[in-house]
Structures are given as structure tokens and as C-alpha cells.
Design a protein around this motif. Structure first.
Motif, short mmCIF file in Angstrom:
data_model
loop_
_atom_site.label_atom_id
_atom_site.label_comp_id
_atom_site.label_asym_id
_atom_site.label_seq_id
_atom_site.Cartn_x
_atom_site.Cartn_y
_atom_site.Cartn_z
N ILE A 163 0.84 -1.20 0.00
CA ILE A 163 0.00 0.00 0.00
C ILE A 163 0.88 1.25 0.00
CG2 ILE A 163 -1.65 1.33 1.39
CD1 ILE A 163 -2.90 -1.07 -0.01
N HIS A 164 1.95 1.24 0.78
CA HIS A 164 2.85 2.40 0.80
C HIS A 164 3.46 2.63 -0.58
CE1 HIS A 164 3.54 2.82 5.42
NE2 HIS A 164 2.28 2.66 5.08
N ALA A 165 3.83 1.53 -1.25
CA ALA A 165 4.40 1.66 -2.59
C ALA A 165 3.37 2.26 -3.54
CB ALA A 165 4.87 0.29 -3.09
N MET A 166 2.12 1.86 -3.38
CA MET A 166 1.07 2.41 -4.24
C MET A 166 0.81 3.88 -3.92
SD MET A 166 -1.77 -0.63 -4.48
CE MET A 166 -2.77 0.18 -5.74
N LEU A 167 0.87 4.22 -2.63
CA LEU A 167 0.65 5.62 -2.24
C LEU A 167 1.69 6.52 -2.90
CD1 LEU A 167 -0.20 5.39 1.58
CD2 LEU A 167 -1.71 6.14 -0.27
N LEU A 168 2.91 6.01 -2.96
CA LEU A 168 4.01 6.77 -3.55
C LEU A 168 3.72 7.14 -5.00
CD1 LEU A 168 6.73 7.48 -2.28
CD2 LEU A 168 7.66 5.37 -3.22
N GLU A 169 2.98 6.28 -5.69
CA GLU A 169 2.70 6.50 -7.12
C GLU A 169 1.30 7.08 -7.32
OE1 GLU A 169 5.27 5.75 -8.89
OE2 GLU A 169 6.30 4.52 -7.39
#
Lengths: 91, 551
Positions: free
Chosen positions: B82-88
Motif C-alpha cells: 500500500i505504501h508503494a502504491m501511495l508513492l505513485e
């Protein structure tokens, strides 16, 4: 334009993980996919947009799909909602 | 408040159930002031700084994700996906880009964009969704730290003896990165039980107390007692309190060690009832991660492999090679233990886009499972061939879902025989004696169990569907679902009938629905002659323990 409705079953609502799964899944389609609910709307391909819907358990969501692959997208998304979000155990 | 006041008690929300005692250590993050817009006026330069910080953040999050996978498991590790997705996420990146275009520094842009999103989430009012604002702040702080060139270390050095960490709040990233060697547990002044930080702490087995409100810094270094089960923190306890607490800690540890030792002894022992009957404890598995979990929890085999997993992960039909490889991987993971593969169970209730299935008014009663497979023989034979090929390397059983008649079973068997002949001609090895069975999940199958038993080696009862069809209740409908709980007897009688029928032919019977994990029913199921119980991996040890206590 294609449309279907889905009632949120996850006890915690469309929180981060279900929203993330949906956004990832929705991105494979070119159609614009909007999710209406709670008096507002979200872009199904965007995680934060979905989370900001604030859809809790029992919320009625309307998926509105518009674009070249709307038929495929609508049926795939509908099955996604029931199999990936719902109990999906198949037993 | 003076340091001499003893036994001062604070309360918060406990994470976990353990009791810990040790000195407090306050975590003080280094504060870096945000550069103002004039840091460099060039928005292109700011854009480049930002891109570098984002690239670093991607790598750091990927690292945390790998660490979480290894230390806390797949479900909790998803926090970092989820954090990786938030970054993008475009909502965030567009807001940052807009601020940069208006002359903001990279820091200001990240800060204001994250603040806006976090505020929106908090305004939702739902405790669970509001808690996700912490994840947005976590990701934003990471980008800010990267922009500052710092690594987020505490301004104070961690003590070299065991300690209880105190912080205003911890981000999920900080929690995952905690040095666990000397850490007894942690206390946060803010935070909620549903936050990802609390979820990680629970998964990592770190006792914690969140949301204690206030804790004066002069307690830094002083001794404290943390009771996670009762949600309390006792500051500067006197000798009497310390001794009493210590006694309770030791008592708890002994009980935990005892139960753990006991469960571990069950792991590699067959589940035998007190009257000496061996019961197979199998796992319901939907993918490789669950198979791994099944092994860790001592499953005797897989009683239900939901073979849809590969079909769901693709946007086209899997090939025979792909299916064979997936089943081979399962065989390898299960180290030769029996794997019961349920053939494809899709239909209007569980749809896959490329199957191109029309909508149906009553999907549960519709074109699904073996009905669909028999109408699409090519699709079915591809799966059967793959299962047969994998059977050369391990112990595999084939199980047909949604059977209502002898005729369906015969048609499936004919197709299986065709596949066997083809493989023989092609000189591809397979287990010619592969076990062949059906799920009993329709009342028809139970009622016709005497005839069906003549066709197969085993039955496995899918109690969820059997309950739905027997009692005519939609289990997704909260108005009628409780009827299932009250009227289980009708379903149990059908299981009893099926058990007698298959035993009369020398076959075996398992139960793979929710009833298999219901410890109130274990004795009853065993009395009926059930030979195998298949449950989801977390329930394996509990069911195993229960079986050893049964007559």
C-alpha cells in the motif's frame, strides 16, 4: 456505458488493502471507471481516491464504466467484487 | 508530578497480551526545518530533487516489504505494498506537481499534498479509514527525510540493555524497522488499535500500549511496568509492585511455554482420538502462501486445493504447461503429502472475465463448476491433463465440485480416462491409480450417496454450500444467515448418510467446509465416521488438539 452496484461486505469497509487490490485490478482496463457512493465519487484506478470515498460496510456502491473495453471491464469488476472482496471461499 | 511519586498508572489500549518490565527510553526524532520556496527558485531543480527522493523511497519501501514478508507474513506485509502504491498515487503526485508549479520547494509540495490527503481521510470519521492517514504521513515523512539527506535516526542513542520505547507515535515503517534485540515493547502517546503500526506490532509479537495521551519526558530512563492485556503502564513502581508484577510475568511465561510446548508436540504427531482412531487433519489452500502456512502448522495434507487461483491471476486461459508447473510447485511445497485438487469451480457466482459468462438471476443455482466444465470439455481436459502430469511427482487426488448425479461423475471419469490414454500415448508419466472423488455439497449428492459411492474413491463435504442448498438460505444475507447456525442438524444428517454410503464401499470421507473447524461439532463428525477434517491453516493446530481429546 455499463453500470452495476455492489454492497460493501468487508467489515472494515473499503480500507487500504481492498482499495489497493481494486485499483491494481482496474488499471488493466482502458475504460474510465467511476465508483459512486456516500454522495461522492471516486476513480477506481486511484487508491487514495477510493479510500476517500469512506465506504464502510453496507455502503451501496455504483460502478460506472465507460470506454472501449467497458463490457469486459464491467463483468470482470463485478466478479472481482464478489470473489476477491466477498467471502470467495467457494465452499 | 515529581519523579518521587511512585506507582503512577497510565492507561491506553494494549496490543497483545503480555506483561513486560524495563526502563523507558524516549525516542526523539531529529527535527529538520523545512526549506522555504527560495531554497532554489528553479522548479525544474525541485522536480529533480523530488524524483531522487522518490526513487530512494521506492527502494526503501521494497526493502521493508521484503523484511515484512519474512518476519510477519504476507497479509501484514501488504501494508508496504500500500505504501508503494501511495508513492505513485495520482491524487498525491498531481497535488505535489501543482504545488511545485506554483513555486513551492519539493519539501513544501510534499508536505502540503500529504496534509491535504491525510486531512480528507481523517474527516471521514470512520476510525478504520481515518487510521490510514498515518500511512500517508509515513510515506510523506519518508520522502521528506530523503530530501533532507537524513536517515531518520533518533537524536538519542538506544540503550544497550533491554528497554521499553516511548514515542509520540510510530509510523508503520519505524515499527517494521525497530531493532528487536533490546526492545521489550513500546508505548505511544497517540495511535489507535486499528492503525497499521498496531497491526504490525501484533504480528511481530511486540507488546505495546497505544494512545496513552501524556507521558512526561522526565520519566526517560526510569523503570516502568507495561501490562498489554489490561492496557496499563505503571511508572516508578515501588518494590512491592515490581515483585508482584515479576511473579505474574513468570507465571504467564510458564503457561505460554507450556501450551506452546504442547502444541509443538502435536505438530509432528498423527491426530489420534482417545479410542485410537487416526484422523487426517488437512488444510484448505488457495495459493502457495497458504500451502506454506499449512506446512508450518503441521497439515497432514491439503484437503481442498481451490484450483481457481491460477485462473484468477491471469487475463487469459492458463496453458497446460502453466497449470502443471503450478501443481508441481504445490507438490514440492507439500513434500509429497496428499493434495486433493478441486477442479475448476467458477460460474456466474465466481466470475472470471475471459470466461465470458453471462449474468444469471440465480448464480448459486446456475451454470457453474462441473456443469461449466462438462460444457467446455477443452478447458476441462487441459486442467485434468495438468493434474495428471503433476500426479507423477506426488500424491494427488481429483475432486469434482457441485455434483448432483451419477451421470455427471461418469462423464467426468470418461474425460479423465481420455486424458490418461492421451498421456500414455504421448509417453508422459502420471499416476494411473490417481484417486477420484466428489464434493458432497448438494442435497442431491447426499441423498444419492449410495449410488455415487460406487463411482468414486472418496467424498468431501463442502458444508457451506450444503447448508445453503439444504436450508435454502443465502449465507450472504444477514437476515437469514443465522438460520444456518440453528438448523445444522439437517446438514449433519446428510453428512451421516454420505459417510455410511462411502464406508460401505470402502472409501473415505472428509469435511472441508466451516463445520470442519467448528470444535463444538468435532466429536459429532467423528462419531459419524468422518475420516478427515480440512480447515484453513490457522485452525490446524486447534482442530488437531481437539481431535486428540475426542473419544
Amino acid at each position: 456505458m455499463k453500470e452495476f452496484t455492489y454492497t460493501v461486505e468487508d467489515p472494515n469497509g473499503i480500507h487500504a488493502r481492498p482499495a489497493g487490490k481494486l485499483a491494481t485490478f482496474a488499471k488493466q482496463f482502458v475504460s474510465q471507471i467511476r465508483v459512486l457512493g456516500n454522495g461522492t465519487e471516486a476513480d477506481a484506478k486511484r487508491l487514495l481516491s477510493l479510500m476517500r470515498l469512506g465506504a464502510t460496510r453496507g455502503a451501496l456502491l455504483t460502478f460506472r464504466i465507460e470506454g472501449d473495453d467497458e463490457d469486459a471491464a464491467a463483468s470482470a469488476l463485478e466478479s472481482f467484487c464478489t470473489t476477491q472482496w466477498g467471502d470467495g471461499s467457494g465452499l | 508530578m515529581t519523579s518521587s511519586s511512585s506507582n503512577l498508572m497510565l492507561s491506553g489500549i494494549g496490543i497483545g497480551t503480555r506483561k513486560i518490565a524495563g526502563p523507558l527510553h524516549f525516542y526523539r526524532p531529529r527535527v529538520t526545518p523545512l526549506p522555504t520556496a527560495s531554497h532554489t527558485a528553479d522548479s525544474r531543480a525541485q522536480e529533480l530533487r523530488l524524483q531522487n527522493a522518490l526513487t530512494q523511497a521506492r527502494e526503501q519501501i521494497a526493502l521493508l516489504h521484503r523484511r515484512a514478508l519474512a518476519e510477519v507474513g504476507q497479509t501484514e506485509a501488504q501494508i508496504f505494498e500500500i505504501h508503494a502504491m501511495l508513492l505513485e498515487d495520482e491524487d498525491l503526485t498531481e497535488a505535489i506537481a501543482a504545488a511545485l508549479a506554483n513555486g513551492a520547494s519539493a519539501e513544501q509540495a510534499v508536505e502540503s499534498a500529504a496534509k491535504g490527503v491525510a486531512a480528507d481521510l481523517e474527516a471521514l470519521g470512520d476510525p478504520y479509514l481515518s487510521g490510514r492517514a498515518a500511512d500517508v504521513r509515513d510515506v510523506a515523512e519518508r520522502i521528506l527525510l530523503n530530501l533532507s539527506g537524513s536517515h531518520g535516526e533518533s537524536a538519542t542513542k538506544a540503550p544497550d540493555r533491554p528497554y521499553i520505547l516511548v514515542a509520540r507515535d510510530l509510523t508503520p515503517s519505524q515499527t517494521m524497522s525497530l531493532e528487536k534485540e533490546k526492545l521489550l515493547g513500546f508505548v505511544t502517546l497517540e495511535g489507535t488499535p486499528n492503525s497499521h503500526t498496531s497491526i504490525l506490532a501484533r504480528a511481530m509479537g511486540i507488546p505495546a500500549l497505544v494512545g496513552v495521551g501524556q507521558l512526561d519526558e522526565h520519566y526517560d530512563g526510569s523503570f516502568a511496568l507495561l501490562d498489554a492485556a489490561h492496557g496499563t503502564l505503571t511508572l516508578s513502581p515501588d518494590e512491592g509492585r515490581r515483585a508482584e508484577f515479576q511473579r505474574l510475568v513468570e507465571q504467564e511465561n510458564e503457561i505460554a511455554r507450556e501450551h506452546d510446548r504442547y502444541l509443538r508436540t502435536l505438530l509432528n504427531k498423527p491426530a489420534v482420538t482417545r479410542s485410537g482412531r487416526r484422523i487426517l487433519i488437512y488444510a484448505n489452500v488457495g495459493d502457495e502462501a497458504e500451502a506454506e502456512s499449512a506446512m508450518v502448522n503441521g497439515a497432514d495434507g491439503i484437503g481442498l486445493l481451490r484450483s481457481e487461483f491460477l485462473y484468477l491471476s491471469l487475463d487469459r486461459y492458463p496453458t497446460e504447461e502453466e497449470l502443471t508447473a503450478a501443481y508441481d510447485a504445490m507438490v514440492c511445497k507439500m513434500q509429497g503429502k496428499r493434495i486433493v485438487i478441486r477442479t475448476l469451480d467458477v460460474g456466474a457466482d465466481k466470475r472470471i472475465a475471459y470466461f465470458d459468462l453471462p449474468e444469471e438471476p440465480n448464480p448459486a443455482l446456475g451454470f457453474r463448476a462441473v456443469r461449466l466444465c462438462l460444457a467446455r470439455e477443452g478447458l476441462f481436459k487441459t486442467q485434468l491433463r495438468a493434474i495428471l502430469r503433476a500426479s507423477a511427482k506426488g500424491t494427488i487426488s481429483i475432486m469434482l465440485p457441485m455434483i448432483v448425479s451419477v451421470e455427471e461423475v461418469r462423464r467426468c471419469r470418461d474425460l479423465l480416462e481420455e486424458c490418461k490414454e492421451e498421456l500414455s500415448r504421448e509417453q508422459i508419466p502420471f499416476d494411473s491409480k490417481i484417486e477420484f472423488g466428489i464434493m458432497v455439497e448438494t442435497p442431491a449428492a447426499a441423498i444419492m450417496s449410495r449410488e455415487l459411492a460406487e463411482e468414486v474413491d472418496f467424498f468431501s463435504v463442502g458444508t457451506n454450500d450444503l447448508t445453503q442448498y439444504t436450508l435454502a438460505i443465502d449465507r450472504q444475507n444477514p437476515k437469514v444467515a443465522p438460520l444456518g447456525e440453528k438448523n445444522g442438524e439437517a446438514v449433519l444428517r446428510l453428512i451421516e448418510l454420505s459417510a455410511a454410503a462411502i464406508h460401505a464401499r470402502g472409501g473415505w470421507i472428509g469435511v472441508c467446509g466451516e463445520m470442519a473447524a467448528d470444535l463444538r461439532l468435532t466429536q459429532r463428525l467423528l462419531d459419524m465416521g468422518v475420516d478427515e477434517l480440512s480447515v484453513s491453516p490457522p485452525y490446524l493446530l486447534g482442530v488437531r488438539e481437539k481431535v486428540t481429546e475426542c473419544k
